[in-house]
Enzyme design. Structure first.
Site, PDB file in Angstrom:
ATOM      1  CB  SER A   1      -0.951  -0.053   1.206  1.00  0.00           C
ATOM      2  OG  SER A   1      -1.903   0.968   1.163  1.00  0.00           O
TER       3      SER A   1
ATOM      4  CG  ASP B   1       7.484   4.406 -11.708  1.00  0.00           C
ATOM      5  OD1 ASP B   1       8.202   3.393 -11.710  1.00  0.00           O
ATOM      6  OD2 ASP B   1       6.242   4.360 -11.801  1.00  0.00           O
TER       7      ASP B   1
ATOM      8  CE  LYS C   1      -4.931  -2.178   0.870  1.00  0.00           C
ATOM      9  NZ  LYS C   1      -5.082  -0.769   0.472  1.00  0.00           N
TER      10      LYS C   1
END
Length: 580
Positions: free
Chosen positions: A347, A358, A372
């Site tokens: 999460s 990224d 998740k």
């Protein structure tokens, strides 16, 4: 809120459709009898008076209303024989009425409502759920980073409740409670020797701050019962489990969850490290961190990213895409960064690690995270319970949704995770399969994958050695924990006088030969036969783990990690990567 409707099922409220049905029948009866009386009464009056007076009309209507109320159906006697079901609401109502009126046993509305809501939530996705009022209080304590109590950690050993640590500055420490004290009674209720669950003992001890609780205490080794009055207070629980320097150049912050206080805690830890040690590198350890508040994850990620960098975006069927970007005011944009994750990082942990990966801001080290990628929103009921409903998916800056598949149901969702865990732990590779082969690209064009967690830039395989078995069994069966606890409980006063701080203890304390023999003996008692080869190779790890548990019982949970970092294989491997 629409979910208030479900409270009506459990609380016995009259549903709108049924109430409307009764009201319609009452009005029909009143109109009929009013019309009937007017036909009869007015002509009779007309024959006598030769004209229709207002008084006559009024009396006729009054008589009709009275008869209509008397002879119309009553709510309490209504039984629906026709069970036509069209909409979902009507179907649910029909089933509930049928069970209440025809089922062989008594029907408990409240428990049935809870089971029904659980079933509905479970059918949606693995993370939407109904939460009772009592469970919600516990959840909110973790989210807020505080609870109301005495500030002591407890453990049940052989049906006896022990204090394992009294937090510094807490009501428990002010009352001179410490490691090894046995709690026999709480406000007159016996809690030891009666097979009471530790969770139930905690419920009795916790309560509103300012309200005292009286504990019946026996100090370690004593048989004298002493009553101690402790005034409860608001106890803060830190989400930064430990922060410090791993070497001259590398700072370390271990974050256990994302709560309302996590951002401030991380900022305080990083500010202290940069002011006192000025590290070039930072290891942000999110291993075992199951997540928490999305806002906390965004705030922490923002501290490391340049202005305009996309941190995360959310989107759902009823929620338009919402982008969250770094504001450029982060204080640690130039620090070399490593984020550690493992299979239990989920999460909010994946939001932070995904944003760092990224944007090519740092390297991700460890093992594939849980996966998740769903965002829940809380909807409250008037009785204090709530629903955590998934309202959107979140996506990393490259467009990845890292949510693992759940189309086979919740049970299969978790069993697949466990099976993958077993496969990966037995494999030469830490990643057995990629569930989504769609390539996504980082800011610098590197290919990354989604669909089942964050895949690290540097994978740390499971450390395997047959000689580790003895050490693992001692640790997993809590033998090392037990030996450490008993030693601290027996020697608490002496140890605290001899070692004033955790730094002092970790630097100077040495596990003696006598303590090692206690470990071997306790292991035998637990059915673990000693392994000389394992003791020779991993004796240092066994000693260090005992010392780490002792540090926790003496000074708190943070001190455990301070001692444990030296034998943390994954962390040591990460430090080697940083040198490269």
């Amino acid at each position: 809120m629409v979910y208030q409707r479900w409270v009506g099922v459990g609380g016995g409220m009259v549903w709108e459709e049924r109430a409307g049905c009764f009201m319609y029948q009452k009005i029909t009866a009143i109109i009929f009898f009013s019309y009937f009386c007017t036909l009869i009464y007015i002509p009779l009056g007309g024959e006598r008076n030769k004209e229709y007076t207002l008084r006559t009309v009024f009396l006729a209507l009054l008589a009709g209303i009275a008869l209509g109320l008397v002879f119309s159906p009553r709510t309490g006697t209504f039984r629906s024989k026709s069970r036509e079901a069209g909409t979902l609401d009507k179907k649910m109502e029909s089933v509930i009425n049928l069970v209440k009126e025809e089922y062989v046993d008594d029907f408990d509305d409240d428990s049935a409502a809870v089971r029904m809501m659980d079933a509905i939530m479970k059918s949606l996705d693995p993370h939407s759920r109904y939460i009772s009022a009592e469970d919600l209080k516990r959840e909110m304590s973790d989210i807020r980073g505080s609870f109301e109590g005495i500030g002591a950690t407890l453990q049940s050993i052989k049906d006896t409740v022990y204090i394992t640590h009294a937090m510094s500055g807490s009501p428990a420490s002010h009352a001179s409670l410490h490691t090894g004290d046995r709690i026999i009674t709480v406000d007159g209720t016996t809690v030891s020797g009666v097979k009471m669950a530790i969770e139930d003992v905690i419920k009795l001890i916790r309560g509103p701050h300012g309200k005292p609780v009286t504990l019946g205490i026996m100090h370690y080794g004593s048989k004298k019962l002493e009553e101690v009055r402790v005034e409860r207070d608001v106890i803060r629980t830190n989400s930064v489990a430990y922060s410090g320097m791993l070497n001259d150049k590398t700072g370390y912050v271990r974050l256990s969850r994302f709560s309302e206080t996590s951002y401030d805690e991380v900022m305080a830890a990083l500010t202290y490290l940069t002011m006192t040690a000025k590290p070039d590198n930072l290891v942000l350890d999110l291993r075992g961190n199951g997540g928490g508040l999305l806002d906390a994850a965004i705030g922490i990620a923002n501290e490391f990213l340049e202005k305009g960098s996309l941190i995360v975006y959310t989107q759902g069927a009823h929620q338009k895409r919402s982008d969250v970007k770094a504001n450029g005011r982060g204080h640690f944009q130039d620090m070399n960064l490593v984020v550690m994750i493992d299979e239990f990082s989920a999460s909010a942990s994946e939001v932070v690690s995904g944003a760092i990966q990224d944007n090519d801001r740092g390297i991700i080290v460890g093992r594939r995270s849980f996966g998740k990628g769903l965002v829940q929103r809380q909807f409250d009921f008037t009785d204090g319970s709530a629903v955590w409903l998934t309202v959107a998916r979140y996506y990393t800056p490259s467009g990845r949704c890292i949510q693992r598949p759940y189309d086979k149901g919740t049970d299969e969702y978790y069993s697949e995770f466990l099976n993958e865990l077993l496969e990966e732990s037995a494999s030469d590779s830490a990643i057995v399969k990629i569930t989504d082969s769609t390539p996504y690209h980082t800011a610098q064009g590197r290919v990354v994958y989604g669909g089942g967690g964050i895949y690290p830039d540097h994978t740390l395989p499971y450390y395997r050695d047959s000689l580790l078995g003895y050490y693992n069994m001692l640790n997993n069966r809590r033998v090392l924990d037990k030996v450490a606890f008993e030693y601290v409980a027996k020697n608490y006063d002496r140890l605290h006088k001899e070692y004033l701080t955790d730094d002092d203890f970790i630097e100077k304390f040495t596990v003696s030969d006598e303590m090692r023999q206690s470990v071997i003996a306790a292991g035998k008692q637990a059915g673990i036969q000693p392994n000389e080869a394992s003791l020779a190779k991993y004796g240092k790890e066994i000693d260090t783990m005992v010392k780490a548990y002792m540090a926790e019982y003496l000074f708190g949970f943070e001190s455990f990690y301070q001692a444990h970092t030296t034998i943390d294989n994954d962390l040591q491997a990460t430090l080697k990567l940083l040198k490269k």
